[in-house]
Design a protein around this motif. Structure first.
Motif, PDB file in Angstrom:
ATOM      1  N   SER A 133     -51.512 -38.405-135.825  1.00  0.00           N
ATOM      2  CA  SER A 133     -52.797 -38.775-134.790  1.00  0.00           C
ATOM      3  C   SER A 133     -53.579 -37.989-136.605  1.00  0.00           C
ATOM      4  N   SER A 134     -53.409 -38.439-137.425  1.00  0.00           N
ATOM      5  CA  SER A 134     -54.142 -38.091-138.819  1.00  0.00           C
ATOM      6  C   SER A 134     -54.479 -39.824-139.289  1.00  0.00           C
ATOM      7  N   TYR A 135     -53.552 -40.246-138.634  1.00  0.00           N
ATOM      8  CA  TYR A 135     -54.215 -41.909-138.366  1.00  0.00           C
ATOM      9  C   TYR A 135     -55.288 -42.132-137.800  1.00  0.00           C
ATOM     10  N   ARG A 136     -55.533 -41.658-136.559  1.00  0.00           N
ATOM     11  CA  ARG A 136     -56.379 -41.684-135.668  1.00  0.00           C
ATOM     12  C   ARG A 136     -57.793 -41.231-136.013  1.00  0.00           C
ATOM     13  N   PHE A 137     -57.480 -40.492-136.458  1.00  0.00           N
ATOM     14  CA  PHE A 137     -58.351 -39.040-137.197  1.00  0.00           C
ATOM     15  C   PHE A 137     -59.548 -39.808-138.327  1.00  0.00           C
ATOM     16  N   ILE A 138     -58.319 -40.879-139.504  1.00  0.00           N
ATOM     17  CA  ILE A 138     -58.773 -41.655-140.650  1.00  0.00           C
ATOM     18  C   ILE A 138     -60.117 -42.748-139.439  1.00  0.00           C
ATOM     19  N   VAL A 139     -59.075 -43.491-138.976  1.00  0.00           N
ATOM     20  CA  VAL A 139     -60.315 -44.593-137.963  1.00  0.00           C
ATOM     21  C   VAL A 139     -61.719 -44.396-137.829  1.00  0.00           C
ATOM     22  N   MET A 140     -61.202 -43.029-136.901  1.00  0.00           N
ATOM     23  CA  MET A 140     -62.618 -42.585-135.953  1.00  0.00           C
ATOM     24  C   MET A 140     -63.762 -41.740-137.341  1.00  0.00           C
ATOM     25  N   ILE A 141     -63.746 -41.361-138.531  1.00  0.00           N
ATOM     26  CA  ILE A 141     -64.197 -40.806-139.472  1.00  0.00           C
ATOM     27  C   ILE A 141     -64.842 -41.744-140.682  1.00  0.00           C
ATOM     28  N   ILE A 142     -63.856 -43.276-140.529  1.00  0.00           N
ATOM     29  CA  ILE A 142     -64.825 -43.611-141.029  1.00  0.00           C
ATOM     30  C   ILE A 142     -65.607 -44.425-140.473  1.00  0.00           C
ATOM     31  N   THR A 143     -65.837 -44.939-139.048  1.00  0.00           N
ATOM     32  CA  THR A 143     -66.493 -45.383-138.483  1.00  0.00           C
ATOM     33  C   THR A 143     -67.366 -44.656-138.343  1.00  0.00           C
ATOM     34  N   CYS A 144     -67.328 -43.375-138.072  1.00  0.00           N
ATOM     35  CA  CYS A 144     -68.633 -42.496-137.842  1.00  0.00           C
ATOM     36  C   CYS A 144     -69.701 -42.238-138.954  1.00  0.00           C
ATOM     37  N   THR A 405     -66.720 -37.571-129.365  1.00  0.00           N
ATOM     38  CA  THR A 405     -66.452 -37.552-131.174  1.00  0.00           C
ATOM     39  C   THR A 405     -67.367 -38.396-131.558  1.00  0.00           C
ATOM     40  N   PHE A 406     -66.980 -39.855-130.950  1.00  0.00           N
ATOM     41  CA  PHE A 406     -67.911 -41.075-130.684  1.00  0.00           C
ATOM     42  C   PHE A 406     -68.771 -41.351-130.502  1.00  0.00           C
ATOM     43  N   LEU A 407     -68.853 -40.782-129.117  1.00  0.00           N
ATOM     44  CA  LEU A 407     -70.418 -40.929-128.345  1.00  0.00           C
ATOM     45  C   LEU A 407     -71.290 -40.312-129.230  1.00  0.00           C
ATOM     46  N   LEU A 408     -70.821 -39.222-128.911  1.00  0.00           N
ATOM     47  CA  LEU A 408     -71.801 -38.293-130.519  1.00  0.00           C
ATOM     48  C   LEU A 408     -72.645 -38.773-131.444  1.00  0.00           C
ATOM     49  N   ALA A 409     -71.099 -38.909-132.155  1.00  0.00           N
ATOM     50  CA  ALA A 409     -71.377 -39.776-133.597  1.00  0.00           C
ATOM     51  C   ALA A 409     -73.419 -40.882-133.551  1.00  0.00           C
ATOM     52  N   ASN A 410     -72.627 -42.033-131.752  1.00  0.00           N
ATOM     53  CA  ASN A 410     -73.525 -43.183-131.514  1.00  0.00           C
ATOM     54  C   ASN A 410     -75.484 -41.998-131.671  1.00  0.00           C
ATOM     55  N   LEU A 411     -75.514 -40.891-130.760  1.00  0.00           N
ATOM     56  CA  LEU A 411     -76.078 -40.550-130.025  1.00  0.00           C
ATOM     57  C   LEU A 411     -76.845 -39.734-131.409  1.00  0.00           C
ATOM     58  N   PHE A 412     -76.477 -38.960-132.427  1.00  0.00           N
ATOM     59  CA  PHE A 412     -77.248 -39.049-133.648  1.00  0.00           C
ATOM     60  C   PHE A 412     -77.614 -39.643-134.765  1.00  0.00           C
ATOM     61  N   THR A 413     -77.009 -41.321-134.315  1.00  0.00           N
ATOM     62  CA  THR A 413     -77.397 -42.072-135.615  1.00  0.00           C
ATOM     63  C   THR A 413     -78.363 -41.970-134.378  1.00  0.00           C
ATOM     64  N   GLY A 414     -78.584 -43.000-132.970  1.00  0.00           N
ATOM     65  CA  GLY A 414     -79.939 -43.660-132.438  1.00  0.00           C
ATOM     66  C   GLY A 414     -80.796 -41.983-132.856  1.00  0.00           C
ATOM     67  N   LEU A 415     -80.541 -41.061-132.658  1.00  0.00           N
ATOM     68  CA  LEU A 415     -82.191 -40.077-132.773  1.00  0.00           C
ATOM     69  C   LEU A 415     -82.344 -40.302-134.222  1.00  0.00           C
ATOM     70  N   ILE A 416     -80.829 -40.083-135.375  1.00  0.00           N
ATOM     71  CA  ILE A 416     -81.714 -40.272-136.563  1.00  0.00           C
ATOM     72  C   ILE A 416     -82.885 -41.199-136.910  1.00  0.00           C
ATOM     73  N   ASN A 417     -82.609 -42.756-136.638  1.00  0.00           N
ATOM     74  CA  ASN A 417     -82.760 -44.090-136.716  1.00  0.00           C
ATOM     75  C   ASN A 417     -84.398 -44.316-135.301  1.00  0.00           C
ATOM     76  N   MET A 418     -84.319 -43.170-134.721  1.00  0.00           N
ATOM     77  CA  MET A 418     -86.187 -43.052-133.914  1.00  0.00           C
ATOM     78  C   MET A 418     -86.630 -41.933-134.477  1.00  0.00           C
ATOM     79  N   SER A 419     -85.763 -41.578-135.318  1.00  0.00           N
ATOM     80  CA  SER A 419     -86.701 -40.051-135.965  1.00  0.00           C
ATOM     81  C   SER A 419     -87.352 -40.711-137.758  1.00  0.00           C
TER      82      SER A 419
END
Length: 458
Positions: A133-144, A405-419
């Motif tokens: 569980s910790s390992y999956r979390f670390i990979v995800m948070i680095i990516t996000c 959570t990854f999809l939400l991170a992608n959505l936030f990234t797109g919105l911030i880049n457009m803003s």
């Protein structure tokens, strides 16, 4: 907009990456932060999600306490991760030394408190489940953290994805996702497949997400680094392709490592015989294969990576049983040995066969991804030395809704880049945006977990 788009694309083009040593140090630092947090969690802090069927848990917890603990998890784990990838990037080695020192002191203090005894799940299969569980979390948070940070000048270019050959922090992203999926897959757990047709149908959500990404990025004229996957291909198509190939060629986990090795060796031989020149060339035809040559051909590398990951997970964690994990005491030494072997093989392949290339997903890249991921896992397993160790609620929250959570991170990234114009943002502005972004992402995942919301895609 067109000139800004070209400027953004140029900003992530022709990069050569960092050294293997620096990447290894970075991927060592992050799991150490998790181990440090595990050693400081009080037994009185309630964790886990709020389930409607569990009245005892519901009565003993409240949202304010949960969010306070969640924010503390954020400050100890995620905030330093963001800092080491941006404002403290030039202090990587010093920062890592400080974190190692603090972790050792914390673990020693905890062991002294309990008289040197271990009240954690040392050697228990439940401990191994927590490490995964910790390992999956670390990979995800680095990516996000990286997918947004890379758009700001505060993020060092040596950490961004390489153009052809080289190693970088972001190069590990897709490969690590594939390894994570293989480690927790049905194949690794010896669960009998329900048939390739059913398995192929289960990839439809990923394929839909892939097409949604094409439509949205084209519709808003979003920057596109073509040499990453090709003109139309993207990360979701790669995951879907791996799933389809694995379902069609369905073999037991005990033999998947052999097939994966044959696929990777065959693919590497093709690269050395001229396929690498074709894939790295800027020339593209009008046909669908030429337009997406990087994504289509690298699929063989990622598939081989997935198959080997299934075999390793089956050998290390599950064996012939799908219902329980092996003892972490048994796994720990084997993970460390494999980590060292993969790092040694990475250096040899990079020097004598072909340089590491994420773009082609060649054999040296695959081996490097396994070396880094096993390193993360091996450091997390040092948690067995911590008496009374507990996984943080932030890790649990991310794990229960990983892909959403990854999809939400992608959505936030797109919105911030457009803003805003991320390239003109000051270091202070960029830092504030990254802090708010990761904090909102963490709180959203936490609230969903607190109320027992779990979304499953695919």
């Amino acid at each position: 907009m067109d000139s800004y788009k070209l400027e953004k694309e140029k900003f992530v083009t022709n990069l050569t990456g960092s050294s293997m040593l620096e990447i290894a140090v970075l991927t060592m630092t992050i799991p150490l932060l998790a181990v440090f947090r595990h050693s400081t969690i009080s037994n009185s802090i309630a964790g886990g999600s709020l389930k409607k069927t569990d009245d005892a848990v519901a009565e003993s917890r409240n949202l304010k306490t949960y969010l306070t603990t969640l924010c503390l998890d954020y400050l100890v784990i995620i905030l330093p991760v963001s800092a080491f990838g941006t404002v403290l990037a030039d202090r990587t080695y010093i920062g890592s030394f400080v974190i190692v020192l603090f972790t050792l002191i914390s673990v020693a203090a905890k062991r002294c408190k309990y008289g040197g005894s271990s009240l954690s799940f040392e050697g228990d299969s439940r401990s191994l489940r927590a490490y995964i569980s910790s390992y999956r979390f670390i990979v995800m948070i680095i990516t996000c953290a990286c997918i947004l940070a890379v758009d700001f000048r505060i993020f060092p270019r040596r950490f961004a994805k390489t153009e052809t050959y080289g190693t970088s922090l972001m190069d590990l992203g897709v490969g690590s996702f594939v390894v994570v999926n293989s480690f927790v897959s049905r194949q690794a757990r010896n669960i009998i497949s329900t048939g390739w047709k059913t398995a192929v149908l289960s990839t439809i959500p990923l394929i839909i997400l892939g097409f949604i990404r094409i439509v949205t990025t084209t519709g808003i004229n979003y920057q596109l680094h073509v040499s990453e996957y090709g003109v139309h291909w993207n990360f979701f198509f790669t995951l879907a392709g791996i799933s389809i190939l694995t379902s069609v060629v369905n073999i037991p986990a005990q033999y998947s490592g052999i097939l994966g090795s044959l696929v990777l060796i065959g693919y590497q031989l093709c690269l050395l015989r001229g396929l690498n020149n074709y894939l790295l060339s800027d020339e593209r035809g009008t046909d669908i294969i030429s337009q997406n040559k990087e994504g289509l051909f690298s699929l063989f590398g990622y598939w081989g990576m997935y198959l080997i990951g299934v075999h390793l997970a089956n050998y290390l964690f599950f064996g012939r049983s799908s219902s329980a994990f092996k003892s972490s005491r048994w796994v720990r030494i084997r993970v460390w040995i494999l980590c060292l072997l993969f790092w040694l093989l990475t250096v040899l392949l990079d020097r004598y066969v072909e340089r590491v290339s994420r773009r082609m997903c060649n054999l040296p890249y695959v081996v490097m991804v396994f070396a880094n991921n096993l390193q993360i896992f091996s450091i997390l397993m040092l948690g067995d030395l911590v008496p009374g160790r507990k996984i943080s609620i932030l890790e649990e929250a991310f794990n229960r809704n990983l892909l959403p959570t990854f999809l939400l991170a992608n959505l936030f990234t797109g919105l911030i880049n457009m803003s805003i114009n991320t390239l003109s943002a000051s270091s202070f502005t960029a830092t504030c945006i990254l802090i708010v972004y990761t904090l909102v992402l963490s709180i959203t995942a936490g609230i969903a977990d607190f109320y027992g919301i779990k979304l499953k895609l695919g």
